[in-house]
Design a protein around this motif. Structure first.
Motif, PDB file in Angstrom:
ATOM      1  N   SER A   1       0.849  -1.185   0.000  1.00  0.00           N
ATOM      2  CA  SER A   1       0.000   0.000   0.000  1.00  0.00           C
ATOM      3  C   SER A   1       0.885   1.235   0.000  1.00  0.00           C
ATOM      4  O   SER A   1       1.910   1.285   0.674  1.00  0.00           O
ATOM      5  CB  SER A   1      -0.896   0.003   1.240  1.00  0.00           C
ATOM      6  OG  SER A   1      -1.634   1.188   1.310  1.00  0.00           O
ATOM      7  N   ARG A   2       0.487   2.223  -0.738  1.00  0.00           N
ATOM      8  CA  ARG A   2       1.237   3.478  -0.771  1.00  0.00           C
ATOM      9  C   ARG A   2       1.034   4.265   0.521  1.00  0.00           C
ATOM     10  O   ARG A   2       1.893   5.037   0.919  1.00  0.00           O
ATOM     11  CB  ARG A   2       0.757   4.294  -1.966  1.00  0.00           C
ATOM     12  CG  ARG A   2       1.363   5.652  -2.050  1.00  0.00           C
ATOM     13  CD  ARG A   2       0.945   6.360  -3.298  1.00  0.00           C
ATOM     14  NE  ARG A   2       1.345   7.753  -3.226  1.00  0.00           N
ATOM     15  CZ  ARG A   2       1.220   8.593  -4.214  1.00  0.00           C
ATOM     16  NH1 ARG A   2       0.707   8.206  -5.355  1.00  0.00           N
ATOM     17  NH2 ARG A   2       1.590   9.839  -4.082  1.00  0.00           N
ATOM     18  N   TYR A   3      -0.111   4.083   1.171  1.00  0.00           N
ATOM     19  CA  TYR A   3      -0.475   4.865   2.345  1.00  0.00           C
ATOM     20  C   TYR A   3      -0.460   4.007   3.599  1.00  0.00           C
ATOM     21  O   TYR A   3      -0.906   2.861   3.589  1.00  0.00           O
ATOM     22  CB  TYR A   3      -1.859   5.474   2.167  1.00  0.00           C
ATOM     23  CG  TYR A   3      -1.963   6.270   0.890  1.00  0.00           C
ATOM     24  CD1 TYR A   3      -1.392   7.536   0.802  1.00  0.00           C
ATOM     25  CD2 TYR A   3      -2.581   5.746  -0.233  1.00  0.00           C
ATOM     26  CE1 TYR A   3      -1.450   8.266  -0.369  1.00  0.00           C
ATOM     27  CE2 TYR A   3      -2.649   6.472  -1.413  1.00  0.00           C
ATOM     28  CZ  TYR A   3      -2.092   7.725  -1.472  1.00  0.00           C
ATOM     29  OH  TYR A   3      -2.145   8.445  -2.644  1.00  0.00           O
TER      30      TYR A   3
ATOM     31  N   GLY B   1      -6.323   4.765   1.145  1.00  0.00           N
ATOM     32  CA  GLY B   1      -6.016   6.035   0.506  1.00  0.00           C
ATOM     33  C   GLY B   1      -5.789   7.128   1.518  1.00  0.00           C
ATOM     34  O   GLY B   1      -5.942   6.922   2.717  1.00  0.00           O
ATOM     35  N   PRO B   2      -5.441   8.316   1.045  1.00  0.00           N
ATOM     36  CA  PRO B   2      -5.051   9.401   1.941  1.00  0.00           C
ATOM     37  C   PRO B   2      -6.203  10.199   2.542  1.00  0.00           C
ATOM     38  O   PRO B   2      -5.977  11.067   3.374  1.00  0.00           O
ATOM     39  CB  PRO B   2      -4.220  10.305   1.022  1.00  0.00           C
ATOM     40  CG  PRO B   2      -4.856  10.115  -0.320  1.00  0.00           C
ATOM     41  CD  PRO B   2      -5.256   8.657  -0.365  1.00  0.00           C
ATOM     42  N   THR B   3      -7.427   9.910   2.138  1.00  0.00           N
ATOM     43  CA  THR B   3      -8.552  10.724   2.574  1.00  0.00           C
ATOM     44  C   THR B   3      -9.395   9.993   3.618  1.00  0.00           C
ATOM     45  O   THR B   3      -9.880   8.893   3.371  1.00  0.00           O
ATOM     46  CB  THR B   3      -9.442  11.103   1.377  1.00  0.00           C
ATOM     47  OG1 THR B   3      -8.614  11.709   0.380  1.00  0.00           O
ATOM     48  CG2 THR B   3     -10.529  12.064   1.786  1.00  0.00           C
TER      49      THR B   3
ATOM     50  N   MET C   1      -1.166   9.838   8.976  1.00  0.00           N
ATOM     51  CA  MET C   1      -1.205   9.216   7.663  1.00  0.00           C
ATOM     52  C   MET C   1       0.098   9.567   6.945  1.00  0.00           C
ATOM     53  O   MET C   1       0.504  10.716   6.906  1.00  0.00           O
ATOM     54  CB  MET C   1      -2.407   9.728   6.862  1.00  0.00           C
ATOM     55  CG  MET C   1      -2.708   8.945   5.588  1.00  0.00           C
ATOM     56  SD  MET C   1      -1.640   9.221   4.185  1.00  0.00           S
ATOM     57  CE  MET C   1      -1.893  10.955   3.871  1.00  0.00           C
ATOM     58  N   ILE C   2       0.751   8.543   6.393  1.00  0.00           N
ATOM     59  CA  ILE C   2       2.008   8.736   5.684  1.00  0.00           C
ATOM     60  C   ILE C   2       1.843   8.267   4.247  1.00  0.00           C
ATOM     61  O   ILE C   2       1.330   7.175   3.992  1.00  0.00           O
ATOM     62  CB  ILE C   2       3.152   7.942   6.355  1.00  0.00           C
ATOM     63  CG1 ILE C   2       3.363   8.437   7.785  1.00  0.00           C
ATOM     64  CG2 ILE C   2       4.433   8.065   5.532  1.00  0.00           C
ATOM     65  CD1 ILE C   2       4.352   7.626   8.574  1.00  0.00           C
ATOM     66  N   ASP C   3       2.280   9.097   3.320  1.00  0.00           N
ATOM     67  CA  ASP C   3       2.308   8.758   1.902  1.00  0.00           C
ATOM     68  C   ASP C   3       3.724   8.279   1.607  1.00  0.00           C
ATOM     69  O   ASP C   3       4.672   9.062   1.643  1.00  0.00           O
ATOM     70  CB  ASP C   3       1.942   9.992   1.074  1.00  0.00           C
ATOM     71  CG  ASP C   3       1.867   9.727  -0.407  1.00  0.00           C
ATOM     72  OD1 ASP C   3       2.373   8.683  -0.863  1.00  0.00           O
ATOM     73  OD2 ASP C   3       1.297  10.566  -1.116  1.00  0.00           O
TER      74      ASP C   3
ATOM     75  N   PRO D   1       5.365   9.819  -2.376  1.00  0.00           N
ATOM     76  CA  PRO D   1       4.756  11.075  -2.793  1.00  0.00           C
ATOM     77  C   PRO D   1       5.208  11.503  -4.188  1.00  0.00           C
ATOM     78  O   PRO D   1       6.334  11.238  -4.590  1.00  0.00           O
ATOM     79  CB  PRO D   1       5.210  12.079  -1.745  1.00  0.00           C
ATOM     80  CG  PRO D   1       6.472  11.497  -1.197  1.00  0.00           C
ATOM     81  CD  PRO D   1       6.314   9.995  -1.294  1.00  0.00           C
ATOM     82  N   GLU D   2       4.314  12.139  -4.891  1.00  0.00           N
ATOM     83  CA  GLU D   2       4.641  12.735  -6.181  1.00  0.00           C
ATOM     84  C   GLU D   2       5.390  14.031  -5.919  1.00  0.00           C
ATOM     85  O   GLU D   2       5.066  14.754  -4.983  1.00  0.00           O
ATOM     86  CB  GLU D   2       3.355  13.031  -6.957  1.00  0.00           C
ATOM     87  CG  GLU D   2       2.551  11.800  -7.310  1.00  0.00           C
ATOM     88  CD  GLU D   2       3.265  10.896  -8.284  1.00  0.00           C
ATOM     89  OE1 GLU D   2       3.953  11.392  -9.193  1.00  0.00           O
ATOM     90  OE2 GLU D   2       3.162   9.665  -8.108  1.00  0.00           O
TER      91      GLU D   2
END
Length: 105
Positions: free
Chosen positions: A3-5, A30-32, A95-97, A100-101
């Motif tokens: 998972s990215r998040y 997800g981030p939200t 929450m950690i991404d 990140p872009e």
């Protein structure tokens, strides 16, 4: 699949997360955060666990933990997980991404 998040908890849930996942963090969808009505807690902001990234052992420990927490047979817990996912309260969590872009070109 990863998972990215990731959601890192730093309150009383950290001990339970460590027993279930081997650390005080969990992959999330997800981030939200969204709002959900939680039993005994009311309406809270939550993230959802990215269930597809859990190992069989983590999934089993999670179901056993929720079975005790919800006072529900494990078969029913599995049905609830499959139908609704597993919310994690957003409060006292970070929450950690992980990928990140860049914010510049």
């Amino acid at each position: 699949m990863a998972s990215r998040y990731v959601l890192v908890v730093s309150d009383e849930r950290a001990e339970a997360f460590t027993k279930i996942f081997g650390r005080n963090r969990v992959p999330i969808e997800g981030p939200t955060a969204e709002y959900a009505k939680l039993p005994r807690l009311g309406r809270k902001r939550v993230f959802k666990i990215e269930l597809s990234t859990l190992s069989d052992g983590q999934r089993q420990r999670l179901a056993e933990y929720l079975s005790t927490l919800w006072d529900m047979p494990s078969e029913r817990v599995e049905e609830e997980i499959a139908a609704r996912g597993v919310p994690i309260r957003a409060e006292n969590a970070l929450m950690i991404d992980l990928a990140p872009e860049p914010d510049f070109v």
